[in-house]
Design a protein around this motif. Sequence first.
Motif, PDB file in Angstrom:
ATOM      1  N   ALA A 269       1.866   6.023   6.955  1.00 36.58           N
ATOM      2  CA  ALA A 269       0.972   4.944   6.955  1.00 36.58           C
ATOM      3  C   ALA A 269       0.631   4.087   5.652  1.00 36.58           C
ATOM      4  O   ALA A 269       0.338   2.809   5.634  1.00 36.58           O
ATOM      5  CB  ALA A 269      -0.583   5.711   7.278  1.00 36.58           C
ATOM      6  N   ALA A 270       0.796   4.660   4.659  1.00 37.56           N
ATOM      7  CA  ALA A 270       0.657   3.929   3.339  1.00 37.56           C
ATOM      8  C   ALA A 270       1.854   3.113   3.064  1.00 37.56           C
ATOM      9  O   ALA A 270       1.504   1.806   2.598  1.00 37.56           O
ATOM     10  CB  ALA A 270       0.490   5.131   2.288  1.00 37.56           C
TER      11      ALA A 270
ATOM     12  N   ARG B 240       2.561  -4.213   5.263  1.00 36.61           N
ATOM     13  CA  ARG B 240       1.912  -5.503   6.013  1.00 36.61           C
ATOM     14  C   ARG B 240       0.969  -6.365   4.985  1.00 36.61           C
ATOM     15  O   ARG B 240       0.769  -7.472   5.277  1.00 36.61           O
ATOM     16  CB  ARG B 240       0.856  -5.089   6.926  1.00 36.61           C
ATOM     17  CG  ARG B 240       1.620  -4.273   7.988  1.00 36.61           C
ATOM     18  CD  ARG B 240       0.707  -3.697   9.023  1.00 36.61           C
ATOM     19  NE  ARG B 240       0.438  -4.666   9.985  1.00 36.61           N
ATOM     20  CZ  ARG B 240      -0.478  -4.922  11.008  1.00 36.61           C
ATOM     21  NH1 ARG B 240      -1.371  -3.943  11.290  1.00 36.61           N
ATOM     22  NH2 ARG B 240      -0.700  -5.936  11.674  1.00 36.61           N
ATOM     23  N   ARG B 241       0.851  -5.993   3.888  1.00 38.54           N
ATOM     24  CA  ARG B 241       0.219  -6.745   2.629  1.00 38.54           C
ATOM     25  C   ARG B 241       0.826  -7.913   2.283  1.00 38.54           C
ATOM     26  O   ARG B 241       2.026  -8.346   2.285  1.00 38.54           O
ATOM     27  CB  ARG B 241      -0.386  -5.919   1.636  1.00 38.54           C
ATOM     28  CG  ARG B 241      -1.461  -4.969   2.152  1.00 38.54           C
ATOM     29  CD  ARG B 241      -2.025  -4.285   0.908  1.00 38.54           C
ATOM     30  NE  ARG B 241      -3.003  -5.066   0.255  1.00 38.54           N
ATOM     31  CZ  ARG B 241      -3.297  -4.874  -1.034  1.00 38.54           C
ATOM     32  NH1 ARG B 241      -2.967  -3.813  -1.632  1.00 38.54           N
ATOM     33  NH2 ARG B 241      -4.251  -5.813  -1.634  1.00 38.54           N
TER      34      ARG B 241
ATOM     35  N   ALA C  18       3.417   1.470   5.656  1.00 40.61           N
ATOM     36  CA  ALA C  18       3.136   0.776   6.539  1.00 40.61           C
ATOM     37  C   ALA C  18       2.143  -0.577   6.162  1.00 40.61           C
ATOM     38  O   ALA C  18       2.337  -1.740   6.323  1.00 40.61           O
ATOM     39  CB  ALA C  18       2.939   0.847   8.140  1.00 40.61           C
ATOM     40  N   TRP C  19       1.128   0.146   5.608  1.00 38.90           N
ATOM     41  CA  TRP C  19       0.041  -0.729   5.121  1.00 38.90           C
ATOM     42  C   TRP C  19       0.397  -1.636   3.955  1.00 38.90           C
ATOM     43  O   TRP C  19       0.105  -2.604   3.936  1.00 38.90           O
ATOM     44  CB  TRP C  19      -1.316   0.052   4.667  1.00 38.90           C
ATOM     45  CG  TRP C  19      -2.474  -0.742   4.273  1.00 38.90           C
ATOM     46  CD1 TRP C  19      -3.443  -0.968   4.880  1.00 38.90           C
ATOM     47  CD2 TRP C  19      -2.761  -0.670   2.817  1.00 38.90           C
ATOM     48  NE1 TRP C  19      -4.063  -1.875   3.975  1.00 38.90           N
ATOM     49  CE2 TRP C  19      -3.802  -1.533   2.797  1.00 38.90           C
ATOM     50  CE3 TRP C  19      -2.265  -0.240   1.639  1.00 38.90           C
ATOM     51  CZ2 TRP C  19      -4.405  -1.779   1.518  1.00 38.90           C
ATOM     52  CZ3 TRP C  19      -2.660  -0.631   0.442  1.00 38.90           C
ATOM     53  CH2 TRP C  19      -3.903  -1.444   0.331  1.00 38.90           C
ATOM     54  N   ARG C  20       1.055  -1.139   3.183  1.00 40.01           N
ATOM     55  CA  ARG C  20       1.938  -1.619   2.051  1.00 40.01           C
ATOM     56  C   ARG C  20       2.468  -2.904   2.555  1.00 40.01           C
ATOM     57  O   ARG C  20       2.767  -4.011   1.837  1.00 40.01           O
ATOM     58  CB  ARG C  20       2.608  -0.811   0.972  1.00 40.01           C
ATOM     59  CG  ARG C  20       3.016  -1.367  -0.113  1.00 40.01           C
ATOM     60  CD  ARG C  20       1.740  -1.675  -1.166  1.00 40.01           C
ATOM     61  NE  ARG C  20       2.601  -1.593  -2.316  1.00 40.01           N
ATOM     62  CZ  ARG C  20       1.721  -2.354  -3.415  1.00 40.01           C
ATOM     63  NH1 ARG C  20       0.410  -2.424  -3.211  1.00 40.01           N
ATOM     64  NH2 ARG C  20       2.202  -2.242  -4.793  1.00 40.01           N
TER      65      ARG C  20
END
Length: 110
Positions: A102-103, A109-110, A105-107
């Motif tokens: 999740a981290a 997407r930024r 994927a979040w990174r």
Amino acid sequence: MRHGDGRRGGRLREIRDPTLLSMGAGAALMSALNDVYSPSPAVADWERESHVLRAAIRAIIAPMLASPSIMSAAEPGSELDVAAPGALVIALNAGLYVGAPAAIAWRLRR
């Protein structure tokens, strides 16, 4: 190592059987996990047929197989004594298998 080779499974059973299965909460957890892992025989068949899939699965589950070393600190007999190391194992595995992807994927997407 082929599927069914008792080396890793035996180590897991040494912790699971006398420690987890001796308590109500542990037995309930194992029952729930068995329901979740019901597709595993089909996955094992695919794994036997594909060296690439076998290597990927081994890499993915290697950290989880380190769990017995943490659970070996648990003393059978008291659910509280097993709950603390069990919670640690769950937290570590959740962080690795849910939190880390999740981290990432979040990174991304930024």
